[in-house]
Design an enzyme around this catalytic site. Structure first.
Site, PDB file in Angstrom:
ATOM      1  N   LYS A  32       0.855  -1.191   0.000  1.00 14.21           N
ATOM      2  CA  LYS A  32       0.000   0.000   0.000  1.00 14.21           C
ATOM      3  C   LYS A  32       0.891   1.241   0.000  1.00 14.21           C
ATOM      4  O   LYS A  32       1.291   1.750   1.050  1.00 14.21           O
ATOM      5  CB  LYS A  32      -0.937   0.038   1.207  1.00 14.21           C
ATOM      6  CG  LYS A  32      -2.027   1.112   1.048  1.00 14.21           C
ATOM      7  CD  LYS A  32      -2.401   1.788   2.330  1.00 14.21           C
ATOM      8  CE  LYS A  32      -1.431   2.800   2.800  1.00 14.21           C
ATOM      9  NZ  LYS A  32      -1.373   4.058   1.983  1.00 14.21           N
TER      10      LYS A  32
ATOM     11  N   GLY B 113       6.719   4.978   8.254  1.00  9.88           N
ATOM     12  CA  GLY B 113       5.893   6.160   8.405  1.00  9.88           C
ATOM     13  C   GLY B 113       6.183   6.847   9.717  1.00  9.88           C
ATOM     14  O   GLY B 113       7.252   6.675  10.314  1.00  9.88           O
ATOM     15  N   SER B 114       5.232   7.598  10.194  1.00 11.13           N
ATOM     16  CA  SER B 114       5.430   8.373  11.412  1.00 11.13           C
ATOM     17  C   SER B 114       5.430   7.471  12.637  1.00 11.13           C
ATOM     18  O   SER B 114       4.858   6.376  12.638  1.00 11.13           O
ATOM     19  CB  SER B 114       4.330   9.417  11.546  1.00 11.13           C
ATOM     20  OG  SER B 114       3.097   8.803  11.880  1.00 11.13           O
TER      21      SER B 114
ATOM     22  N   ALA C 258       1.776   6.830  13.902  1.00  8.67           N
ATOM     23  CA  ALA C 258       1.094   5.765  13.165  1.00  8.67           C
ATOM     24  C   ALA C 258       1.721   4.415  13.461  1.00  8.67           C
ATOM     25  O   ALA C 258       1.025   3.391  13.540  1.00  8.67           O
ATOM     26  CB  ALA C 258       1.141   6.057  11.668  1.00  8.67           C
ATOM     27  N   GLY C 259       3.053   4.397  13.643  1.00  3.09           N
ATOM     28  CA  GLY C 259       3.741   3.141  13.945  1.00  3.09           C
ATOM     29  C   GLY C 259       3.269   2.520  15.244  1.00  3.09           C
ATOM     30  O   GLY C 259       3.178   1.284  15.361  1.00  3.09           O
TER      31      GLY C 259
ATOM     32  N   GLU D 285       9.746   1.116  10.561  1.00  4.44           N
ATOM     33  CA  GLU D 285      10.782   2.127  10.309  1.00  4.44           C
ATOM     34  C   GLU D 285      10.086   3.462  10.444  1.00  4.44           C
ATOM     35  O   GLU D 285       9.287   3.853   9.606  1.00  4.44           O
ATOM     36  CB  GLU D 285      11.398   1.928   8.922  1.00  4.44           C
ATOM     37  CG  GLU D 285      12.726   2.660   8.752  1.00  4.44           C
ATOM     38  CD  GLU D 285      12.544   4.072   8.229  1.00  4.44           C
ATOM     39  OE1 GLU D 285      12.630   5.019   9.064  1.00  4.44           O
ATOM     40  OE2 GLU D 285      12.319   4.237   7.028  1.00  4.44           O
TER      41      GLU D 285
ATOM     42  N   CYS E 210      13.509  10.873   6.775  1.00  5.33           N
ATOM     43  CA  CYS E 210      13.504  10.443   8.171  1.00  5.33           C
ATOM     44  C   CYS E 210      14.911  10.446   8.756  1.00  5.33           C
ATOM     45  O   CYS E 210      15.082  10.602   9.967  1.00  5.33           O
ATOM     46  CB  CYS E 210      12.875   9.057   8.295  1.00  5.33           C
ATOM     47  SG  CYS E 210      13.671   7.785   7.285  1.00  5.33           S
TER      48      CYS E 210
ATOM     49  N   GLU F 200      10.035  15.890  14.892  1.00  2.00           N
ATOM     50  CA  GLU F 200      10.393  15.738  13.484  1.00  2.00           C
ATOM     51  C   GLU F 200       9.613  16.742  12.638  1.00  2.00           C
ATOM     52  O   GLU F 200       8.385  16.670  12.544  1.00  2.00           O
ATOM     53  CB  GLU F 200      10.092  14.305  13.027  1.00  2.00           C
ATOM     54  CG  GLU F 200      10.605  14.004  11.647  1.00  2.00           C
ATOM     55  CD  GLU F 200      10.442  12.529  11.279  1.00  2.00           C
ATOM     56  OE1 GLU F 200      11.374  11.961  10.688  1.00  2.00           O
ATOM     57  OE2 GLU F 200       9.384  11.955  11.592  1.00  2.00           O
TER      58      GLU F 200
END
Length: 481
Positions: free
Chosen positions: A177, A229-230, A233-234, A251, A285, A385
């Protein structure tokens, strides 16, 4: 105008279940450049079912690894034939400067594909060990199963390759995705998969929104999730996978430090930070945006950094001279501007840059590259970040203080140390909690080097032998001799 009205599911093109389309907007012109099919949960169900059949009943997991390696090498050859097109597409969809797109967004994924195939050739797929009780132990590696992979918009093709290729080499099937902001390079990869010898059902690619990603992660037919991703969200992904006891690799974000030692050359540091901190217009990142400098030499380093930032060309990402392109979306631009305002309010001083749009750019999601000094470690601009072209300079008293500041963050993804004494740099690097590090350079994304973070920057590794192992389960058999 690109148009993709179908979804790539199990090696075939399907009309989406809802028939809906979404627009892709150019970050430079703010005009539509593509219309693509919008997947829904029913399309995820179809893709997972195809992957499940291909894994449980199909030939792919049962092939000799050498045969999978051959097919991946052929895919890499096909990719190389379209590498220039990848660069053009990524610059169009996410605004990366074309020079960066050629090297990092286009060429690097091809290098990774070939290098990961090389690693697979030397991987110990099966080995015997002497058992403690005197009988032999056979240790085998088996594919983990059906993989659900979620990739971000900032390094779209590289992250697709980082998940797709190890999964294929391991014998897994996969549902990818990609981000809806950058679907076009993913469609290009789908076309390459369709032309390759990868069997039906093994790969599906569904560029969808957050809801589609959440549905994929929670799907009972998925055995492993690989997410980039962030951090926020992780955490949600980790919770969903933990509830179902699924394998998971994360990651996530970073707030990396470039530790400048007192023997470093200011001009060399500024040139290095241009890459380490501002690559991909700061949307990386691994970007080392916290520049730690010795207090007694701080003015020298600030002057060199300010001169470097001032010289950066901001504008049309297709211009060969551009070094800072637009942010990927209006939302991302406003996020970065918000952090600049927050830094000013907190008492940090802007040396160059600021909130005003770049001169002459009244259209496009642009942010002026900005350098802050008089930054305290507890400020939001030093802790969170930003994901844009914003650098912060923090001063330290001695090496111990520099190490303390480097670790004074929730993250631990990357970092660097700048010095004329490599042994001294290596000693400092070993004291800092970060998964990847560079001496007088940013982390180089070497395909043989495992990539990933500690603390809030993630779980697991990509690339290297360790990255391939993330897609494998280990089985031990005793008593066979």
């Amino acid at each position: 105008m690109y148009e993709y009205a179908k979804l790539f599911i199990g090696g075939e093109w399907w009309v989406p279940s809802t028939g809906e389309m979404t627009e892709v907007i150019s970050p430079h012109t703010e005009q539509p450049i593509a219309r693509v099919a919008a997947p829904a949960p029913a399309d995820v169900d179809r893709a997972v079912a195809a992957a499940r059949r291909a894994f449980d009943e199909g030939p792919w997991p049962r092939l000799d690894p050498a045969e999978r390696i051959r097919i991946v090498r052929d895919l890499a050859r096909r990719y190389q034939e379209r590498v220039d097109e990848v660069a053009q597409v990524v610059t169009a969809e996410m605004g990366a400067p074309i020079t960066f797109s050629r090297s990092a967004h286009a060429r690097l994924p091809g290098v990774m594909m070939r290098a990961l195939a090389d690693l697979a050739e030397t991987y110990p797929w099966q080995e015997t060990r002497p058992g403690f009780y005197g009988t032999g132990i056979l240790v085998r590696s088996h594919p983990v199963g059906v993989v659900g992979a979620v990739t971000p918009w900032n390094m779209p093709m590289l992250m697709v390759v980082a998940k797709l290729i190890p999964a294929l080499l391991a014998g897994c099937t996969i549902v990818l995705k990609p981000s809806p902001e950058t679907p076009l390079d993913a469609y290009l990869m789908a076309e390459l998969i369709e032309q390759s010898e990868v069997p039906p059902g093994v790969v599906s690619i569904l560029p969808g929104d957050r809801a589609v990603g959440e549905y994929l992660v929670a799907h009972p037919g998925i055995d492993k999730v690989s997410f980039t991703g962030s951090t926020a969200a992780g955490r949600q992904v980790a919770a969903a996978c933990g509830a179902a006891l699924k394998r998971v690799g994360l990651e996530l974000g970073g707030k990396s430090a470039a530790v400048v030692l007192d023997d470093a050359d200011p001009a060399a540091v500024a040139a290095g930070v241009q890459v380490a901190g501002l690559m991909n217009s700061g949307q990386a990142c691994v970007a080392q945006t916290r520049i730690l400098v010795p207090r007694r030499r701080a003015p020298e380093f600030v002057d060199a950094l300010a001169a470097m930032v001032d010289e950066l060309s901001v504008g049309d990402p297709f211009d060969e001279d551009t070094r800072i392109g637009p942010m990927v979306s209006d939302r991302q631009r406003e996020r970065v501007r918000g952090y600049i305002e927050q830094g000013i309010t907190a008492g940090a001083r802007i040396v160059t840059g600021g909130e005003a749009p770049p001169e002459g750019l009244d259209k496009g999601w642009y942010v002026r590259p900005t350098l802050f000094t008089e930054v305290e470690s507890g400020m939001g601009i030093a802790q969170e970040e930003i994901f844009g072209p914003v650098l912060t300079v923090l001063e330290y008293a001695d090496t111990d203080d520099a190490v303390r500041l480097a670790d004074d963050t929730a993250y631990g993804l990357s970092g660097s140390v700048w010095t004329t004494d490599a042994d001294r740099g290596l000693a400092v690097a070993g004291r800092i909690r970060a998964g990847t590090f560079g001496i007088n350079q940013a982390y180089s994304m070497d395909p043989h080097a495992p990539f990933g973070g500690v603390k809030a920057s993630g779980i697991g590794r990509e690339f290297g032998r360790e990255g391939l192992a993330q897609y494998l389960e280990t089985q031990s058999i005793s008593g066979f001799d």
